[in-house]
Design a protein around this motif. Structure first.
Motif, PDB file in Angstrom:
ATOM      1  N   ARG A  67       0.849  -1.197   0.000  1.00 51.68           N
ATOM      2  CA  ARG A  67       0.000   0.000   0.000  1.00 51.68           C
ATOM      3  C   ARG A  67       0.881   1.243   0.000  1.00 51.68           C
ATOM      4  O   ARG A  67       1.935   1.269   0.613  1.00 51.68           O
ATOM      5  N   TYR A  68       0.382   2.258  -0.705  1.00 50.96           N
ATOM      6  CA  TYR A  68       1.108   3.527  -0.729  1.00 50.96           C
ATOM      7  C   TYR A  68       0.138   4.652  -1.048  1.00 50.96           C
ATOM      8  O   TYR A  68      -0.696   4.535  -1.945  1.00 50.96           O
ATOM      9  N   ASP A 127       0.825   9.877   2.951  1.00 50.02           N
ATOM     10  CA  ASP A 127       1.608   9.278   4.036  1.00 50.02           C
ATOM     11  C   ASP A 127       2.961   9.957   4.207  1.00 50.02           C
ATOM     12  O   ASP A 127       3.602   9.815   5.243  1.00 50.02           O
ATOM     13  N   GLN A 128       3.421  10.679   3.177  1.00 46.01           N
ATOM     14  CA  GLN A 128       4.704  11.377   3.262  1.00 46.01           C
ATOM     15  C   GLN A 128       4.559  12.769   3.843  1.00 46.01           C
ATOM     16  O   GLN A 128       5.548  13.407   4.174  1.00 46.01           O
ATOM     17  N   ASP A 137      -5.013   5.049  -2.537  1.00 50.14           N
ATOM     18  CA  ASP A 137      -3.956   4.054  -2.493  1.00 50.14           C
ATOM     19  C   ASP A 137      -3.498   3.732  -3.906  1.00 50.14           C
ATOM     20  O   ASP A 137      -4.285   3.722  -4.853  1.00 50.14           O
ATOM     21  N   SER A 138      -2.205   3.465  -4.045  1.00 49.70           N
ATOM     22  CA  SER A 138      -1.639   3.225  -5.370  1.00 49.70           C
ATOM     23  C   SER A 138      -2.297   2.049  -6.077  1.00 49.70           C
ATOM     24  O   SER A 138      -2.363   2.015  -7.311  1.00 49.70           O
ATOM     25  N   ALA A 175       4.252   6.661  -8.720  1.00 53.50           N
ATOM     26  CA  ALA A 175       3.965   5.977  -7.460  1.00 53.50           C
ATOM     27  C   ALA A 175       3.121   4.731  -7.693  1.00 53.50           C
ATOM     28  O   ALA A 175       3.376   3.664  -7.115  1.00 53.50           O
ATOM     29  N   SER A 192       5.438   1.635  -6.629  1.00 51.38           N
ATOM     30  CA  SER A 192       5.379   1.412  -5.182  1.00 51.38           C
ATOM     31  C   SER A 192       5.179  -0.058  -4.833  1.00 51.38           C
ATOM     32  O   SER A 192       5.866  -0.593  -3.959  1.00 51.38           O
ATOM     33  N   ILE A 214       7.912  -2.282  -2.775  1.00 52.51           N
ATOM     34  CA  ILE A 214       7.596  -2.839  -1.463  1.00 52.51           C
ATOM     35  C   ILE A 214       7.762  -4.357  -1.485  1.00 52.51           C
ATOM     36  O   ILE A 214       8.314  -4.955  -0.551  1.00 52.51           O
ATOM     37  N   GLN A 235       3.381  -1.062   3.937  1.00 49.94           N
ATOM     38  CA  GLN A 235       3.806   0.220   3.391  1.00 49.94           C
ATOM     39  C   GLN A 235       5.329   0.286   3.401  1.00 49.94           C
ATOM     40  O   GLN A 235       6.003  -0.561   3.983  1.00 49.94           O
ATOM     41  N   PHE A 236       5.875   1.326   2.765  1.00 56.25           N
ATOM     42  CA  PHE A 236       7.324   1.489   2.770  1.00 56.25           C
ATOM     43  C   PHE A 236       7.843   1.553   4.201  1.00 56.25           C
ATOM     44  O   PHE A 236       8.816   0.883   4.554  1.00 56.25           O
ATOM     45  N   SER A 273       4.115   8.256   8.142  1.00 51.79           N
ATOM     46  CA  SER A 273       5.042   7.157   7.866  1.00 51.79           C
ATOM     47  C   SER A 273       6.008   6.944   9.024  1.00 51.79           C
ATOM     48  O   SER A 273       6.342   5.805   9.365  1.00 51.79           O
TER      49      SER A 273
END
Length: 797
Positions: A459-460, A464-465, A581-582, A617, A621, A625, A679-680, A750
């Motif tokens: 998930r990305y 979140d950044q 979400d990506s 992304a 992503s 991941i 997630q990352f 994050s």
């Protein structure tokens, strides 16, 4: 029953502290003698402190060199075709990276007084330093008269009464602004400010954004309208502020937590300094080296401070604890700290080595950001190891005074340690009582958790950044709801040789792409030069290229550069998508790219590519991941083999597998229960936590190695190693968890996820150490002994 009686006897008395730090019976060190580096500073402690002082001064200057990387694309920065294409679009069409989005919302937005004040706001915003132009609903034009440039849609004096109501309906139905700069229901307006590129990358950005906020408050303060800012520059500023603020919180919290736990545990200031100051100096020296090495702080590197703290504090506590027990046994400080280095030092070296392997595993990522985090982590791990090995014994021989009095006092007043030892003995008795049963149970539990972990999906989200307690995320959410989205997605069209911007084939290609993007579900707010062509055709009945050229020539340069490259060899068709979400954006991107094949076939020679941060992304992503997750799986095997080779034992290699995997799969199961996915931040946290969590395992196995010998049963060796090492392992885990959990104070989602998940994994690692490692190690030792003797014990009749 025999092992239980042995365990009871052990915790009823104070174990001989001399036994705890006796030199290893084995001649070969698991660290291959590297731990002896720690003896160097002991021989000249004052000279070592002078050298340390010089290094600290150099580190302070290095820290001042550290910059902050606040780019939203930093996570996907890599040497791939897609990212190079994205960078090329950003360079040739400098718009998105420099746009501040002013979002004004309210049910009374289009009331006459509020509309006048909104127009005043737009006028005043153009005067803010660093603003090179803007687009708003006031940029709209009326239908042009033949031979004349179109007049502004909004007259200098707004009409009143029924005329005003009719005028507002005209505004809401205007094709240029409807659904793009003004929501369909007329309750949200978007003003796009284009900043000078030099401002965005400069320290002046904070002042410029501050001016914009001040103008908004002054002009709209009494309107009852909500006003928020979003856009890349605002997000970058919020990230920059959060990184700076988090750095202060982490440093202060880490220092306080380390000192507090050390002083409560050791109850002497000198021992607090010996245990806590080397990790603090490791932080300072590591950050200094990172500054001199030109590393930039970012969403991951910002967590380096608590990571250095937990890596180094764990082993400094182990060394100090060992020396303290030796002093209680009556030895002088030189012998105490020397033996602590020789006995505990090898495990310290190995724990740092496994942490280093975790950071090396991050080098398999496609992301420059994650690889940079891995490089910085490896560098910091090496510095932390040297700081602990050199400074703990050096500070010990300098600061510890009156060893005899200290020994007499704590022989009878060490109730805290004794309580922990009794608890450890109670656990050990039960674990070694039925090792086969608990080993099988552990295997089943870890296997079940692994199945759940394997079901986690990548998930990305861009949000979140970005700090989620600031305006940018909230404003983007409103744009997602009212104007189809805040995140741009671009289709780059490059012309073949011989074709120009205004050639019929080029215009037909742009029109086909524009229509295709408009019809794509999930994409809205589409702009390109085709938007102007359609408006001229519909309102002025003009289809000739000369009129189009004329209008393009009078549009402000910063607006033209949004869609037409300076050399007029490429254009972009720009749309917007919500910040989802990506996994939800990827189907949109892929469908759009596939649909573009028909246009490519119909217009050969024209290069078309779907790009933009959302597209990058969505495409990268999930694979990034998954690659990190696969790297973690490989790391399980590599670390187990590495530890087995270091101990020169197959038994040790197999013994550390289940307790090493348990905290990772348990943390993954918790993510699954919370609906978080991978997630990352979470996969990086689990990768690093795996290496850090093995600290307790390695220290226990190192102690068990010393306790195992001729005539000593496996149960007794496991129990004694547990009682001797358990208290320090428990306390160091508390330090590890406290050092990481301070990240929950971050405004960055994050980092909050990284912090609490890492802390949870640390506690899970301690649970695995007591409830899985003990019975597994005993069962494997017993099995290996039987195998070596060529006999298999028969079940008792």
């Amino acid at each position: 029953m025999g092992s239980r009686r042995n365990g009871q006897h052990m915790h009823e008395r104070n174990p001989d502290a001399a036994d705890m730090t006796k030199p290893d019976r084995r001649s070969l060190s698991i660290a291959f003698g590297f731990e002896r580096v720690g003896l160097i500073a002991m021989r000249a402690p004052i000279l070592s402190c002078i050298i340390l002082l010089a290094m600290v001064v150099g580190a302070v200057f290095g820290i001042q060199r550290i910059t902050i990387d606040d780019s939203l694309s930093q996570l996907f920065r890599s040497d791939t075709k897609e990212y190079r294409q994205y960078e090329e679009v950003t360079r040739r069409f400098p718009s998105t990276e420099f746009d501040v989005l002013v979002v004004v919302e309210g049910k009374t937005l289009l009331e006459r007084d509020n509309l006048e004040k909104l127009r005043d706001l737009v006028t005043d915003l153009q005067l803010v330093d660093g603003v090179r132009g803007l687009i708003s609903l006031f940029s709209a034009r009326q239908a042009p008269e033949p031979g004349k440039l179109p007049a502004a849609l909004f007259p200098a004096e707004l009409p009143q009464g029924a005329e005003y109501d009719h005028f507002i309906e005209t505004v809401k139905s205007n094709e240029i602004i409807r659904g793009k700069l003004l929501s369909e229901d007329g309750t949200l307006a978007l003003v796009v400010l284009s900043l000078e590129p030099a401002i965005v990358s400069d320290s002046k950005l904070k002042a410029t954004i501050g001016q914009i906020r001040q103008v908004m408050n002054d002009d709209l303060g009494d309107t009852g309208l909500t006003k928020e800012l979003s856009g890349v520059p605002v997000m970058q500023l919020e990230i920059r502020n959060a990184v700076e603020r988090d750095g202060i919180i982490y440093n202060v919290a880490g220092i306080l937590a380390g000192c507090l736990i050390a002083i409560v545990f050791f109850r002497k200031v000198s021992f607090m300094v010996v245990a806590a100051f080397p990790p603090l100096l490791a932080i300072l020296l590591s950050l200094g080296v990172l500054g001199w090495a030109n590393f930039s702080l970012n969403m991951f590197l910002n967590v380096m401070t608590p990571l250095i703290m937990v890596i180094s504090f764990s082993d400094s506590m182990q060394l100090t604890f060992a020396a303290r027990d030796r002093l209680i046994a009556g030895e002088d400080k030189y012998s105490a700290f020397r033996n602590a280095v020789l006995v505990v030092g090898p495990a310290c070296v190995l724990t740092h080595a496994t942490a280093g392997i975790s950071f090396i595993a991050l080098q398999f990522s496609n992301s420059d950001l994650i690889r940079s985090f891995g490089e910085a982590g490896l560098l910091a791990t090496i510095i932390a190891l040297l700081a602990v090995l050199l400074l703990v014994p050096a500070f010990g021989v300098l600061l510890v005074r009156d060893e005899r009095r200290f020994s007499e006092k704590f022989k009878t007043a060490d109730w805290g340690v004794q309580a922990l030892r009794r608890f450890c003995a109670w656990i050990a008795e039960r674990m070694v009582g039925r090792p086969g049963f608990f080993s099988v149970l552990a295997l089943l539990v870890v296997g079940g958790l692994a199945v759940v972990y394997a079901s986690l999906e990548p998930r990305y989200r861009l949000a979140d950044q970005v700090p989620d307690k600031e305006q940018a995320v909230a404003a983007s959410g409103r744009l997602d709801a009212k104007l189809t989205g805040a995140n741009p997605i671009d289709i780059l069209i490059e012309f073949p040789a011989g074709e120009t911007l205004y050639s019929p084939q080029t215009l037909a290609t742009i029109a086909a792409v524009h229509k295709l993007v408009e019809e794509q579900a999930g994409v809205g707010n589409v702009w390109s030069i085709e938007t102007l062509r359609r408006w001229l055709a519909e309102k002025a009945g003009s289809h000739d290229v000369a009129t189009l050229k004329e209008y393009v020539s009078v549009i402000p340069e910063h607006l033209v550069r949004r869609f037409i490259s300076e050399d007029q060899t490429a254009v972009v068709v720009s749309g917007r998508v919500p910040d989802r979400d990506s996994s939800q954006i990827l189907p949109v991107v892929e469908k759009l790219d596939r649909a573009m094949d028909a246009v490519r076939t119909a217009h050969p020679g024209y290069e078309m590519a779907v790009t933009g941060l959302s597209a990058i992304a969505a495409r990268n992503s999930a694979s990034m991941i998954e690659k990190l997750n696969h790297g973690l799986t490989i790391e399980f095997v590599l670390v187990a083999v590495f530890i087995g080779l270091a101990f020169r034992s197959v038994v040790v290699m197999f013994a550390c597998i289940l307790p090493g995997i348990f905290p990772v799969v348990l943390s993954g199961t918790l993510l699954w229960l919370l609906g978080e996915g991978l997630q990352f931040a979470s996969v990086v946290a689990l990768t690093v936590s795996f290496g850090l969590g093995l600290s307790a395992t390695i220290h226990f196995l190192n102690r068990l190695r010393s306790e195992t010998g001729p005539g000593v049963g496996a149960g007794k060796a496991v129990e004694r190693a547990t009682v001797l090492m358990g208290p320090a392992l428990i306390l160091t885990t508390v330090v590890l968890a406290c050092g990481l959990v301070v990240t929950v104070f971050s405004d960055l989602p994050s980092l909050r996820l990284f912090g609490w998940l890492s802390a949870f994994a640390m506690v899970a690692a301690l649970v695995a150490d007591f409830l899985i490692l003990r019975p597994t190690a005993m069962w494997l030792i017993t099995f290996a002994e039987r195998f070596r003797h060529g006999a298999v014990a028969k079940p008792a009749e």
